[in-house]
Design a protein around this motif. Structure first.
Motif, PDB file in Angstrom:
ATOM      1  N   ASP A  26     -19.717  96.711  57.473  1.00 33.75           N
ATOM      2  CA  ASP A  26     -20.682  95.869  57.999  1.00 33.75           C
ATOM      3  C   ASP A  26     -22.103  96.412  57.759  1.00 33.75           C
ATOM      4  O   ASP A  26     -22.362  97.786  57.958  1.00 33.75           O
ATOM      5  N   ASP A  61     -31.805  88.527  62.084  1.00 37.92           N
ATOM      6  CA  ASP A  61     -30.478  88.728  62.401  1.00 37.92           C
ATOM      7  C   ASP A  61     -29.858  87.881  63.580  1.00 37.92           C
ATOM      8  O   ASP A  61     -28.896  87.325  63.947  1.00 37.92           O
ATOM      9  N   ALA A  62     -30.853  88.353  64.694  1.00 31.59           N
ATOM     10  CA  ALA A  62     -30.621  87.755  65.988  1.00 31.59           C
ATOM     11  C   ALA A  62     -30.669  86.157  65.936  1.00 31.59           C
ATOM     12  O   ALA A  62     -30.033  85.647  66.703  1.00 31.59           O
ATOM     13  N   TRP A  88     -30.027  84.398  63.438  1.00 28.21           N
ATOM     14  CA  TRP A  88     -28.869  83.903  62.668  1.00 28.21           C
ATOM     15  C   TRP A  88     -27.564  83.839  63.763  1.00 28.21           C
ATOM     16  O   TRP A  88     -26.778  82.940  63.530  1.00 28.21           O
ATOM     17  N   GLN A  89     -27.404  84.866  64.476  1.00 27.76           N
ATOM     18  CA  GLN A  89     -26.411  84.987  65.445  1.00 27.76           C
ATOM     19  C   GLN A  89     -26.367  83.985  66.399  1.00 27.76           C
ATOM     20  O   GLN A  89     -25.352  83.312  66.723  1.00 27.76           O
ATOM     21  N   ARG A  90     -27.733  83.634  66.724  1.00 23.22           N
ATOM     22  CA  ARG A  90     -27.804  82.101  67.538  1.00 23.22           C
ATOM     23  C   ARG A  90     -27.117  80.901  67.122  1.00 23.22           C
ATOM     24  O   ARG A  90     -26.667  80.105  67.696  1.00 23.22           O
ATOM     25  N   ARG A 147     -25.145  80.624  64.635  1.00 26.49           N
ATOM     26  CA  ARG A 147     -23.667  80.659  64.747  1.00 26.49           C
ATOM     27  C   ARG A 147     -23.025  80.681  66.228  1.00 26.49           C
ATOM     28  O   ARG A 147     -21.942  79.935  66.050  1.00 26.49           O
ATOM     29  N   THR A 148     -23.788  81.069  67.019  1.00 30.84           N
ATOM     30  CA  THR A 148     -23.028  80.737  68.325  1.00 30.84           C
ATOM     31  C   THR A 148     -23.104  79.259  68.809  1.00 30.84           C
ATOM     32  O   THR A 148     -22.144  78.689  69.188  1.00 30.84           O
ATOM     33  N   ASP A 193     -19.183  78.944  62.741  1.00 30.34           N
ATOM     34  CA  ASP A 193     -18.992  79.397  61.240  1.00 30.34           C
ATOM     35  C   ASP A 193     -18.847  78.172  60.333  1.00 30.34           C
ATOM     36  O   ASP A 193     -17.615  78.088  59.725  1.00 30.34           O
TER      37      ASP A 193
END
Length: 765
Positions: free
Chosen positions: A128, A192-193, A195-197, A199-200, A204
């Motif tokens: 990662d 990145d934060a 992007w993670q939001r 995805r949540t 995906d």
């Protein structure tokens, strides 16, 4: 002294010209010429405009040459290629997942050797690599390099324009350090934060990947199949955050700010100033959110110049503003002249400016939109054909519907959803993205027009015809400009004459792919590795080959038949021959064995398989198809990865009947092949070696090169020469792509210039 548009055009011409030179001029001498021209201009008023334009041209050449000299000085020293180097650096942007690991961009902070500032690294382990993280690692590097076929994506030009001067692989033993704390690193962590939001909220899914690409520049999450659909519909540009999205967002924010300023006017700050500043601030924030990539920076520079022109107290014409913006971008980044995106975005803006020039009043809203769409569609035909070699028929309609949907609705909605603390706005944006992707999937099924690599005079004719068609109504015969586009769209390379054949070794990196054409037929021997759409299909399309009469897959090895499935999904083949037909059950047509004795004639050219029988337990390489192609005294022999034992059996059976003008060195020049026994039997004038630049197998082996030299055989190599072409009707001439595309920024391919023309063709049996 008044700066005329012609002076800006001269400066731009100088900046652009350097990018396409074979060698860099001495920028100090050119600068001296510029000073001389400027001095003479001051003393010669009657020729002042011409002399100032000449000085501007020289200044552009000198500045671009100076910047290029600086960048060349940063290039990885040849002595460090392949040597383990310890590096401490910061990951910039999102790592790109691949089928074999991931690819990332690393900014070098410290190293134990002189390295370029930015590296593109491949990690073949499932590591990662968070954006903004810092690492101490060991890497094996090489100078930025790409395949070279004269058609398709030019990776080397892209790497140079992006400032990625070295590529390499990460070795074991990497150590994570404290994360970087600089401004760009903090921006990357925020991206990145977000992007993670996404995805949540959306999982995906393809819609999440699209939302991520449009908001935080997370294009790496889009699947290859999705990229193919975007390419097939001409919508790839909509997924990349560049000029279009940034400009439209700036315009939207500027329009809102203008309306608010009109409601609450201020004597010190007019609505025009408020709109320009608000739009530029929004564009800057969006460019940072998108990762501050080189294309977004160029778009921001362009907008900054337009905003300055808008705020200027004196009137600035649309042409002057356009030229000033282009000049500013090229002065800041002369290497952007190699980026197709620059010309697509500036060309589109320029066409729209020209379309509105001279009108007494703006067109009604609906008619104006239709006129702008017509102009943009027509203006994109020649650039799409020149840069990408394809023209999807559905592209005009797809863009007419998708540009307003994506740029004016989906992107602002997704950005607003990220700014709000609720999850449901993202779900609405995701639903809209799903509808868009469903439409793209349907449109991608429609056919596209593939275009051959076109000579540059036809480019100029097509561009001139486009300008003619889009000229103001007062210009006569505008519709005749469409005829100037026809040669570009209809061009096909001339086929070989009857009784002759043309062989083209396609540069596929570490692999093999050989195209053989007769007057009316085409055969492809092997496909190389990976995905055919990356290099093989553009290379075939560039040669005007859209169907195959025969496909030969020498044996079951990824660097020989790895791209077969993706090739046959796009290109039909009448016949399929293979050294191991049993391994090809998943392909759309049955495979025949390339057994000894199978032969045929095409257009006076003889094709014959000479493959020797092997035991079922023999290794895969020993089962390679052996093909000889002959036309009169000229001939070619190719034998896949045939090992020395198979070469000996072949020579024992055919002896002098194997004699050929060109030998494709078996197994990429490995020490296990290209034996003296084979060379004595074939007695070639040329040996072609298909290998990747500084490949991990170290092909070709020095002993093989020495053996070829001992036999007096001249060598051409795809890792140095790119694509290699030879015509049986001109057996003494070999065309090497590296010699046709020499540029100062392209990797010097040692040995290319030293290759001589071969002597008389070897006599066939």
């Amino acid at each position: 002294m008044r700066i005329l548009p012609s002076h800006l055009a001269a400066l731009i011409a100088g900046l652009i010209a350097v990018a396409f030179l074979q060698a860099l001029p001495d920028w100090r001498l050119v600068l001296a010429l510029a000073v001389g021209a400027g001095t003479v201009a001051m003393a010669w008023p009657r020729r002042r405009a011409l002399l100032i334009g000449t000085a501007a041209l020289f200044i552009g050449v000198a500045w671009a040459g100076f910047r290029a000299e600086q960048r060349l000085a940063e290039r990885l020293p040849a002595a460090l290629e392949g040597v383990p180097v310890t590096v401490e650096g910061t990951v910039r942007g999102f790592a790109q997942p691949r089928e074999w690991g991931s690819r990332l961009v690393l900014d070098v902070d410290e190293s134990d050797a002189p390295l370029p500032q930015r590296l593109m690294l491949s990690d073949f382990r499932e590591q990662d690599w968070p954006p903004g993280s810092r690492w101490r690692l060991t890497a094996r590097l090489k100078v930025a390099h790409g395949t070279l076929n004269g058609a398709g994506f030019d990776a080397e030009a892209w790497l140079w324009s992006e400032g990625l001067l070295a590529t390499g692989s990460v070795a074991k033993g990497r150590q994570r350090l404290a994360d970087a704390g600089d401004f760009l690193a903090r921006v990357d962590k925020a991206r990145d934060a977000l992007w993670q939001r996404i995805r949540t909220a959306l999982g995906d899914t393809p819609s999440a990947a699209l939302i991520g690409a449009l908001t935080v520049g997370q294009q790496q999450a889009i699947a290859p199949a999705q990229w193919r659909q975007f390419s097939a519909t001409g919508l790839t540009h909509l997924v990349s955050i560049s000029g279009l999205h940034i400009t439209l967002l700036a315009a939207l924010v500027g329009a809102i700010a203008y309306r608010l300023a009109c409601v609450c006017p201020s004597p010190r700050c007019t609505p025009r100033i408020v709109a320009a500043v608000a739009g530029l601030v929004a564009a800057t924030i969006y460019a940072l959110l998108a990762g501050w990539s080189v294309p977004t920076q160029r778009s921001l520079y362009m907008l900054a110049v337009f905003a300055a022109a808008l705020l200027a107290r004196r009137h600035v014409s649309a042409l002057s503003a356009w030229l000033l913006a282009l000049a500013a971008v090229l002065v800041i980044d002369p290497f952007s002249a190699l980026a197709p995106g620059l010309w697509l975005s500036f060309g589109l803006v320029g066409v729209l400016f020209a379309r509105g020039a001279g009108r007494r009043a703006p067109l009604p809203r609906v008619k104006g939109f239709a006129d702008a769409q017509w102009a943009a569609t027509l203006a994109s035909i020649a650039p799409l054909a020149i840069f990408f070699g394809a023209l999807p028929w559905v592209s005009p309609l797809a863009n007419a519907l998708a540009i307003p949907l994506v740029s004016a609705l989906l992107t602002p909605l997704a950005l607003a959803a990220l700014a709000l603390p609720f999850g449901w706005p993202l779900e609405i944006a995701g639903g809209l993205a799903e509808l868009f992707l469903a439409g793209v999937a349907q449109a991608a099924r429609l056919p596209a027009l593939s275009l051959a690599a076109t000579p540059w005079p036809l480019w100029g004719l097509a561009l001139a015809g486009t300008l003619w068609v889009l000229a103001p109504r007062a210009v006569p015969g505008r519709l005749f400009g469409l005829a100037c586009l026809a040669p570009l769209l209809l061009y096909r390379p001339a086929p070989p004459a009857e009784g002759q054949f043309r062989a083209r070794l396609i540069d596929v990196g570490q692999g093999l792919s050989l195209l053989i054409e007769t007057h009316r037929h085409a055969l492809l021997y092997d496909t190389g590795p990976g995905d055919a759409e990356r290099g093989l299909l553009p290379a075939l399309s560039g040669r005007g080959v859209y169907r195959l009469d025969a496909l030969v897959l020498s044996h079951h090895d990824a660097d020989h038949d790895g791209a077969a499935a993706t090739l046959l999904a796009r290109v039909s083949a009448d016949r399929l021959y293979a050294g191991q037909p049993e391994t090809l059950a998943g392909l759309p047509l049955p495979a025949r064995h390339c057994r000894d004795g199978v032969a045929w004639d095409w257009d006076g050219v003889r094709f014959a398989f000479l493959t020797q029988p092997t035991a079922p337990t023999a290794e895969d390489n020993a089962k390679s198809c052996v093909l000889r192609v002959s036309a009169g005294p000229a001939s070619l022999l190719v034998a896949g990865d045939l090992p020395a034992a198979g070469e000996a059996a072949l020579a024992d059976r055919y002896g002098g009947a194997l004699k050929s003008t060109v030998l494709i060195a078996p197994h990429h020049g490995s020490k296990t092949s290209t034996s003296a026994t084979l060379l004595d039997a074939v007695a070639p004038r040329w040996a072609w070696i298909s290998a990747g630049y500084r490949n991990r197998y170290r092909h070709p082996h020095p002993t093989v090169l020495a053996r070829l030299a001992e036999h007096g055989i001249r060598v051409a190599r795809s890792d140095r020469d790119g694509g290699i072409e030879w015509n049986s009707g001109q057996p003494d001439a070999t065309v090497r792509e590296a010699n046709r595309q020499k540029h100062y920024w392209r990797l010097t391919r040692e040995g290319s210039a030293d290759l001589e023309k071969p002597g008389p063709a070897a006599e066939g049996p």
